[in-house]
Design a protein around this motif. Structure first.
Motif, PDB file in Angstrom:
ATOM      1  N   LEU A  27       0.822  -1.214   0.000  1.00  0.00           N
ATOM      2  CA  LEU A  27       0.000   0.000   0.000  1.00  0.00           C
ATOM      3  C   LEU A  27       0.855   1.262   0.000  1.00  0.00           C
ATOM      4  O   LEU A  27       0.483   2.265  -0.621  1.00  0.00           O
ATOM      5  N   ILE A  28       2.012   1.225   0.673  1.00  0.00           N
ATOM      6  CA  ILE A  28       2.918   2.379   0.644  1.00  0.00           C
ATOM      7  C   ILE A  28       3.443   2.587  -0.777  1.00  0.00           C
ATOM      8  O   ILE A  28       3.429   3.705  -1.303  1.00  0.00           O
ATOM      9  N   VAL A  29       3.894   1.516  -1.407  1.00  0.00           N
ATOM     10  CA  VAL A  29       4.395   1.623  -2.783  1.00  0.00           C
ATOM     11  C   VAL A  29       3.300   2.166  -3.696  1.00  0.00           C
ATOM     12  O   VAL A  29       3.543   3.070  -4.512  1.00  0.00           O
ATOM     13  N   LEU A  30       2.100   1.641  -3.559  1.00  0.00           N
ATOM     14  CA  LEU A  30       0.982   2.088  -4.385  1.00  0.00           C
ATOM     15  C   LEU A  30       0.670   3.570  -4.152  1.00  0.00           C
ATOM     16  O   LEU A  30       0.417   4.322  -5.097  1.00  0.00           O
ATOM     17  N   SER A  31       0.727   4.003  -2.892  1.00  0.00           N
ATOM     18  CA  SER A  31       0.469   5.406  -2.574  1.00  0.00           C
ATOM     19  C   SER A  31       1.493   6.321  -3.243  1.00  0.00           C
ATOM     20  O   SER A  31       1.133   7.343  -3.839  1.00  0.00           O
ATOM     21  N   VAL A  32       2.770   5.949  -3.159  1.00  0.00           N
ATOM     22  CA  VAL A  32       3.811   6.764  -3.790  1.00  0.00           C
ATOM     23  C   VAL A  32       3.597   6.785  -5.304  1.00  0.00           C
ATOM     24  O   VAL A  32       3.646   7.841  -5.938  1.00  0.00           O
ATOM     25  N   GLN A  33       3.344   5.625  -5.870  1.00  0.00           N
ATOM     26  CA  GLN A  33       3.134   5.519  -7.318  1.00  0.00           C
ATOM     27  C   GLN A  33       1.963   6.393  -7.760  1.00  0.00           C
ATOM     28  O   GLN A  33       2.056   7.114  -8.750  1.00  0.00           O
ATOM     29  N   ASP A  34       0.862   6.340  -7.033  1.00  0.00           N
ATOM     30  CA  ASP A  34      -0.331   7.106  -7.392  1.00  0.00           C
ATOM     31  C   ASP A  34      -0.128   8.615  -7.250  1.00  0.00           C
ATOM     32  O   ASP A  34      -0.742   9.396  -7.979  1.00  0.00           O
ATOM     33  N   GLN A  35       0.723   9.027  -6.304  1.00  0.00           N
ATOM     34  CA  GLN A  35       0.923  10.459  -6.068  1.00  0.00           C
ATOM     35  C   GLN A  35       1.837  11.120  -7.098  1.00  0.00           C
ATOM     36  O   GLN A  35       1.675  12.304  -7.391  1.00  0.00           O
ATOM     37  N   ILE A  36       2.782  10.389  -7.636  1.00  0.00           N
ATOM     38  CA  ILE A  36       3.715  10.974  -8.596  1.00  0.00           C
ATOM     39  C   ILE A  36       2.979  11.199  -9.919  1.00  0.00           C
ATOM     40  O   ILE A  36       2.394  10.265 -10.463  1.00  0.00           O
ATOM     41  N   PRO A  37       3.001  12.420 -10.438  1.00  0.00           N
ATOM     42  CA  PRO A  37       2.252  12.718 -11.657  1.00  0.00           C
ATOM     43  C   PRO A  37       2.723  11.874 -12.841  1.00  0.00           C
ATOM     44  O   PRO A  37       3.911  11.814 -13.139  1.00  0.00           O
ATOM     45  N   GLY A  38       1.768  11.241 -13.513  1.00  0.00           N
ATOM     46  CA  GLY A  38       2.090  10.364 -14.628  1.00  0.00           C
ATOM     47  C   GLY A  38       2.350  11.085 -15.937  1.00  0.00           C
ATOM     48  O   GLY A  38       2.863  10.486 -16.872  1.00  0.00           O
ATOM     49  N   GLY A  39       2.023  12.351 -16.037  1.00  0.00           N
ATOM     50  CA  GLY A  39       2.213  13.063 -17.293  1.00  0.00           C
ATOM     51  C   GLY A  39       3.661  13.111 -17.739  1.00  0.00           C
ATOM     52  O   GLY A  39       3.974  12.924 -18.905  1.00  0.00           O
ATOM     53  N   ARG A  40       4.556  13.338 -16.808  1.00  0.00           N
ATOM     54  CA  ARG A  40       5.979  13.474 -17.124  1.00  0.00           C
ATOM     55  C   ARG A  40       6.787  12.227 -16.771  1.00  0.00           C
ATOM     56  O   ARG A  40       7.884  12.021 -17.287  1.00  0.00           O
ATOM     57  N   TRP A  41       6.237  11.390 -15.875  1.00  0.00           N
ATOM     58  CA  TRP A  41       7.023  10.305 -15.292  1.00  0.00           C
ATOM     59  C   TRP A  41       6.412   8.927 -15.526  1.00  0.00           C
ATOM     60  O   TRP A  41       5.205   8.755 -15.389  1.00  0.00           O
ATOM     61  N   HIS A  42       7.271   7.950 -15.832  1.00  0.00           N
ATOM     62  CA  HIS A  42       6.893   6.541 -15.759  1.00  0.00           C
ATOM     63  C   HIS A  42       7.146   6.123 -14.312  1.00  0.00           C
ATOM     64  O   HIS A  42       8.231   6.371 -13.775  1.00  0.00           O
ATOM     65  N   ARG A  43       6.176   5.506 -13.673  1.00  0.00           N
ATOM     66  CA  ARG A  43       6.284   5.025 -12.288  1.00  0.00           C
ATOM     67  C   ARG A  43       6.064   3.528 -12.339  1.00  0.00           C
ATOM     68  O   ARG A  43       4.938   3.075 -12.480  1.00  0.00           O
ATOM     69  N   VAL A  44       7.142   2.754 -12.231  1.00  0.00           N
ATOM     70  CA  VAL A  44       7.078   1.323 -12.515  1.00  0.00           C
ATOM     71  C   VAL A  44       7.541   0.511 -11.303  1.00  0.00           C
ATOM     72  O   VAL A  44       8.610   0.766 -10.750  1.00  0.00           O
ATOM     73  N   GLN A  45       6.708  -0.465 -10.942  1.00  0.00           N
ATOM     74  CA  GLN A  45       7.079  -1.364  -9.843  1.00  0.00           C
ATOM     75  C   GLN A  45       7.870  -2.547 -10.384  1.00  0.00           C
ATOM     76  O   GLN A  45       7.690  -2.962 -11.518  1.00  0.00           O
ATOM     77  N   THR A  46       8.718  -3.095  -9.533  1.00  0.00           N
ATOM     78  CA  THR A  46       9.492  -4.315  -9.790  1.00  0.00           C
ATOM     79  C   THR A  46      10.192  -4.306 -11.143  1.00  0.00           C
ATOM     80  O   THR A  46      10.150  -5.266 -11.889  1.00  0.00           O
ATOM     81  N   GLN A  47      10.860  -3.217 -11.449  1.00  0.00           N
ATOM     82  CA  GLN A  47      11.642  -3.091 -12.682  1.00  0.00           C
ATOM     83  C   GLN A  47      13.120  -3.253 -12.344  1.00  0.00           C
ATOM     84  O   GLN A  47      13.640  -2.560 -11.482  1.00  0.00           O
ATOM     85  N   ASP A  48      13.791  -4.180 -13.017  1.00  0.00           N
ATOM     86  CA  ASP A  48      15.219  -4.383 -12.784  1.00  0.00           C
ATOM     87  C   ASP A  48      16.012  -3.203 -13.338  1.00  0.00           C
ATOM     88  O   ASP A  48      15.683  -2.654 -14.394  1.00  0.00           O
ATOM     89  N   VAL A  49      17.082  -2.845 -12.621  1.00  0.00           N
ATOM     90  CA  VAL A  49      17.925  -1.717 -12.990  1.00  0.00           C
ATOM     91  C   VAL A  49      19.353  -2.219 -13.194  1.00  0.00           C
ATOM     92  O   VAL A  49      19.861  -2.988 -12.376  1.00  0.00           O
ATOM     93  N   ALA A  50      19.993  -1.787 -14.266  1.00  0.00           N
ATOM     94  CA  ALA A  50      21.394  -2.134 -14.543  1.00  0.00           C
ATOM     95  C   ALA A  50      22.291  -1.036 -13.989  1.00  0.00           C
ATOM     96  O   ALA A  50      22.158   0.131 -14.364  1.00  0.00           O
ATOM     97  N   ILE A  51      23.186  -1.406 -13.079  1.00  0.00           N
ATOM     98  CA  ILE A  51      24.116  -0.455 -12.486  1.00  0.00           C
ATOM     99  C   ILE A  51      25.457  -0.577 -13.224  1.00  0.00           C
ATOM    100  O   ILE A  51      26.089  -1.624 -13.156  1.00  0.00           O
ATOM    101  N   PRO A  52      25.912   0.466 -13.926  1.00  0.00           N
ATOM    102  CA  PRO A  52      27.179   0.380 -14.662  1.00  0.00           C
ATOM    103  C   PRO A  52      28.352   0.049 -13.727  1.00  0.00           C
ATOM    104  O   PRO A  52      28.449   0.587 -12.629  1.00  0.00           O
ATOM    105  N   GLY A  53      29.204  -0.867 -14.174  1.00  0.00           N
ATOM    106  CA  GLY A  53      30.391  -1.223 -13.403  1.00  0.00           C
ATOM    107  C   GLY A  53      30.127  -2.139 -12.227  1.00  0.00           C
ATOM    108  O   GLY A  53      31.014  -2.389 -11.426  1.00  0.00           O
ATOM    109  N   GLU A  54      28.903  -2.628 -12.078  1.00  0.00           N
ATOM    110  CA  GLU A  54      28.529  -3.484 -10.953  1.00  0.00           C
ATOM    111  C   GLU A  54      27.959  -4.792 -11.481  1.00  0.00           C
ATOM    112  O   GLU A  54      27.305  -4.812 -12.515  1.00  0.00           O
TER     113      GLU A  54
END
Length: 193
Positions: A43-70
């Motif tokens: 519910l906390i994750v959902l609240s943050v996701q819902d509050q961030i404006p979607g017009g300018r931002w993609h708000r994505v749960q459980t997305q893997d991130v590639a860290i350069p050099g790691e």
């Protein structure tokens, strides 16, 4: 990453149905598997996701991130990417495309969220990392990443108790309402920042 790790990641990619109730991340060469999050966490994750404006931002749960050099592929609870910064396809978003990574602390993720991922996200030059801790009823916003590898860190820390608004300037002056974030009973854990 070792050959065993690479084969395991292939199994995860090819058979997600086997691991559907688990969160699986590659953190500094180690495969970490955790049970799914609880209701308060979600519910906390959902609240943050819902509050961030979607017009300018993609708000994505459980997305893997590639860290350069790691040898790391963390999966933040929420990734915020400015539209147009990453077009895909693929399961890995490059860290330089991420504006904000959000982690909600669970019993099993305390050290990973406060220590390991803090340095990983800073090493990836992610401009802001938000740790939401329902056990301590507080948010920790980290900005201005510097350094490389395990020595990387954020120069600026802002602690906010649940109930107080949290300014996310990195998202264009947006203010996060934390008043409805749920809490969990405190647990004994190592002393962290």
């Amino acid at each position: 990453m070792t050959a065993v790790d690479e084969r395991m990641i292939e199994v995860f990619d090819e058979h997600p149905e086997l691991f559907g109730h688990y969160k699986i991340e590659l953190l500094r060469g180690n495969i970490v598997m955790m049970a799914g999050p609880d209701w308060v966490h979600n519910l906390i994750v959902l609240s943050v996701q819902d509050q961030i404006p979607g017009g300018r931002w993609h708000r994505v749960q459980t997305q893997d991130v590639a860290i350069p050099g790691e040898s790391s592929e963390p999966q933040p609870d929420l990734v915020v990417v400015e539209k147009g910064a990453f077009k895909g396809p693929g399961r890995l978003v490059p860290a330089p495309a991420v504006t904000l990574a959000v982690e909600v602390v669970s019993k099993s993720s305390v050290e990973a969220d406060y220590v390991t991922k803090r340095s990983m996200y800073a090493a990836g030059q992610i401009p802001a990392y938000l740790i939401i801790d329902p056990f301590e009823a507080r948010c920790l916003l980290l900005t201005e990443p510097k350094g490389k590898g395990e020595e990387a860190d954020y120069d600026v820390e802002l602690k906010t108790k649940f109930g107080a608004p949290l300014a996310l300037d990195v998202l264009g002056g947006f203010e996060l309402n934390t008043s409805e974030f749920g809490t969990l009973p405190k647990v004994k854990r190592p002393r962290l920042p």
